[in-house]
Design an enzyme around this catalytic site. Structure first.
Site, short mmCIF file in Angstrom:
data_model
loop_
_atom_site.label_atom_id
_atom_site.label_comp_id
_atom_site.label_asym_id
_atom_site.label_seq_id
_atom_site.Cartn_x
_atom_site.Cartn_y
_atom_site.Cartn_z
N GLY A 308 2.55 -2.08 0.44
CA GLY A 308 1.90 -2.17 0.55
C GLY A 308 0.76 -1.16 -0.27
N SER A 309 -0.50 -0.73 0.77
CA SER A 309 -1.44 0.25 -0.46
C SER A 309 -1.22 1.72 -1.14
CB SER A 309 -2.56 0.50 0.63
OG SER A 309 -3.66 -0.58 0.50
N THR A 310 0.59 1.76 -0.46
CA THR A 310 0.88 2.99 -0.64
C THR A 310 0.99 2.69 -2.32
OG1 THR A 310 2.40 2.55 -0.13
CG2 THR A 310 1.75 4.24 1.27
#
Length: 579
Positions: A308-310
């Site tokens: 995801g956004s990491t």
């Protein structure tokens, strides 16, 4: 005349037979002389071995010590009780004593006492007090040999890192198996001489070849940090009724791992016991082994997930390095972006409007990062995947590391490229994410994550310094500095505010990813943080699998890392007071 010829012929025959016999006797004499003089050592050795019984003496396995010198894997002295059939004089007494002292059935012991074999093991891992009592009975044919059993003073702490040993004291999983060659030592032997009936010759005594104990393994793992991280992980799992929680803590400058938590953990001193809420009644051996394998599994290295956004950290670094974006680049977010026929939404339904790249990173804006990914193009993005080391394993010193699951370059279309850019449609391991981000924020050096630091003998003398590869130039120092600044802004003013630690400059990134299949209602919440932001000395990631209720990484995972840092930064003597 004829009679004279016959006598002459007979005499000749006798002479031939005589010389033949003499020749054979001479050959036999020479052969006997050769065997007695030149081969005497060999054959006397064979004769000796026919009357020798050999029992092994186990070597003490090397200890494992943490960063502070605390012993986290040790040995306890136990005994192995055996019988030698030919030496037993009072079978009934032997059976009676062994049944009583070892808690075994009469049928079981009798079968082994009556078995014709060189030596028959009755029971191993017998506590030393019991072994000493049996020895005091002085029973003919009963042997009590001291052995070692692995003992873990911290029980379940770091169980999936340390691993455990089997009945033969050989490493099964974890560090115990990776460093087997240093830890195992060399067995010794006890030799006893017996007569033709197999009874020991008391006058001959015993001869011993002493064992060589294993070497000690020193780790970067800090059990104080491991203990606190484990406490936070269990707390998060219970509060959010999550399936599992993982926490990784590492020095991003050299790859030394300070903690690796995977809860629920298991009891290292009873590794074959299933969790209390799992019934083993009626389970087949195959099913039980499957459950044990699942219990032992180290999610930080064995399992992959969509980050995801990491992962936007990687997209940002690639975009900055390639020059397709700068911190001042502007983007417009109406709440979605169209890629071919696919509408890719932002987490903010109404959109973020106009923003620069720093603000887009703070907002974790999907349309902005899709734009960066499309500007890079599939070939360039794939090249950075390779350059950052994402297509290779990290090389961590633990068994079973999983590799990245990624599209082949020829299969990356516009939609795939768009989803990759914000951390979906591919999978990596948590240790891979932490290692790659470390290389981006530490100046561009890809380190090898590891626990092993050195190997020493029992007296502390150095046997081997453990070294690991470092790849330089992953990104430029300028890109690394820019990334540190942007990620600090994420925590200071953006979606990572719950990761703030008073008195410290923290960098980080949140993530909330949906597990496959889409629409399952299951999420993975995570937060990756590092400190101090301008000179990272520690990096950590917390991953919460399938939390119930609120599932946003910024709300439930960031506070876990914040609490961790609040405790370990002063403990590690990392000072960064900015007020």
């Amino acid at each position: 005349m004829q009679e004279a010829k016959n006598k002459t012929y007979i005499r000749k025959k006798i002479v031939v037979v005589f010389f033949l016999c003499a020749g054979l006797l001479t050959l036999l004499f020479v052969r006997l002389l050769y065997l007695m003089v030149f081969e005497s050592v060999y054959y006397s050795g064979l004769a000796q071995r026919l009357h020798e019984r050999e029992r092994s003496i186990k070597a003490a396995r090397g200890r494992i010590l943490d960063a502070n010198g605390a012993v986290i894997a040790d040995n306890r002295t136990v005994c192995t009780v055996s019988v030698i059939h030919n030496q037993v004089k009072d079978k009934e007494r032997v059976v009676e004593v062994l049944c009583s002292e070892l808690g075994l059935s009469e049928e079981f012991v009798t079968q082994r006492v009556e078995k014709y074999s060189a030596i028959e093991r009755i029971k191993s891992n017998v506590d030393k007090e019991t072994g000493d009592r049996i020895r005091e009975y002085n029973l003919d044919g009963v042997k009590v040999d001291e052995d070692y059993k692995r003992y873990y003073p911290y029980d379940s702490l770091a169980s999936k890192v340390l691993g455990f040993t089997g009945a033969d004291n050989q490493g099964i999983i974890g560090l115990e198996v990776i460093y087997e060659e240093y830890l195992k030592g060399m067995e010794g032997t006890i030799l006893t001489v017996t007569d033709a009936k197999g009874v020991e010759v008391s006058e001959a005594g015993e001869s011993r070849i002493e064992p060589v104990n294993g070497n000690d393994l020193y780790l970067s793992l800090d059990m104080n940090i491991q203990s606190y991280a484990t406490q936070l992980a269990y707390q998060a799992m219970e509060t959010k009724q999550a399936d599992s929680v993982s926490i990784l803590v590492m020095n991003p400058q050299n790859g030394e791992l300070l903690a690796m938590v995977n809860v629920p953990e298991f009891d290292l001193n009873n590794p074959y016991e299933l969790p209390a809420d799992t019934s083993s009644e009626g389970l087949s051996s195959e099913k039980k082994q499957e459950l044990l394998n699942r219990m032992w599994r180290n999610g930080c290295i064995n399992d992959t997930y969509e980050p995801g956004s990491t992962f936007k950290i990687i997209t940002a670094a690639a975009g900055l390095e390639e020059g397709v974006v700068t911190p001042e680049s502007t983007f417009s977010c109406p709440g979605f972006v169209m890629v071919e026929d696919r509408k890719i939404r932002c987490h903010k339904v109404g959109g973020h409007g106009g923003q620069n790249f720093i603000q887009a990173t703070m907002n974790s804006c999907n349309p902005a990062f899709v734009t960066v990914g499309l500007r890079l193009g599939a070939e360039s993005y794939y090249r950075y995947f390779k350059q950052f080391g994402l297509l290779n394993k990290t090389g961590i010193d633990l068994p079973g590391e999983a590799g990245t699951i990624m599209h082949k370059l020829e299969n990356i279309g516009m939609v795939e490229l768009a989803t990759i850019s914000f951390g979906q449609s591919f999978q990596i391991t948590p240790i891979q994410l932490l290692t790659t981000v470390s290389s981006i924020i530490n100046g561009g050096n890809r380190v090898t994550p590891h626990f092993g630091v050195k190997v020493a003998d029992s007296e502390g003398n150095l046997v081997s310094e453990l070294n690991y590869p470092v790849t330089e130039g992953i990104v430029s120092e300028q890109t690394s500095e820019t990334m540190r600044m942007m990620l600090e802004m994420v925590v200071a003013e953006g979606g990572g505010k719950n990761g703030q630690v008073e008195g410290y400059r923290i960098g980080g990134k949140t993530a909330t990813s949906q597990t496959l299949p889409r629409g399952s209602g299951k999420y993975i919440s995570s937060f990756l943080g590092f400190a101090p932001a301008d000179d990272p000395q520690v990096i950590a990631v917390a991953i919460i699998n399938n939390p119930q209720g609120t599932y946003y990484g910024g709300q439930i995972a960031a506070p876990v890392v914040r609490q961790l840092f609040e405790n370990i930064l002063p403990y590690l003597d990392i000072m960064d007071y900015n007020g």
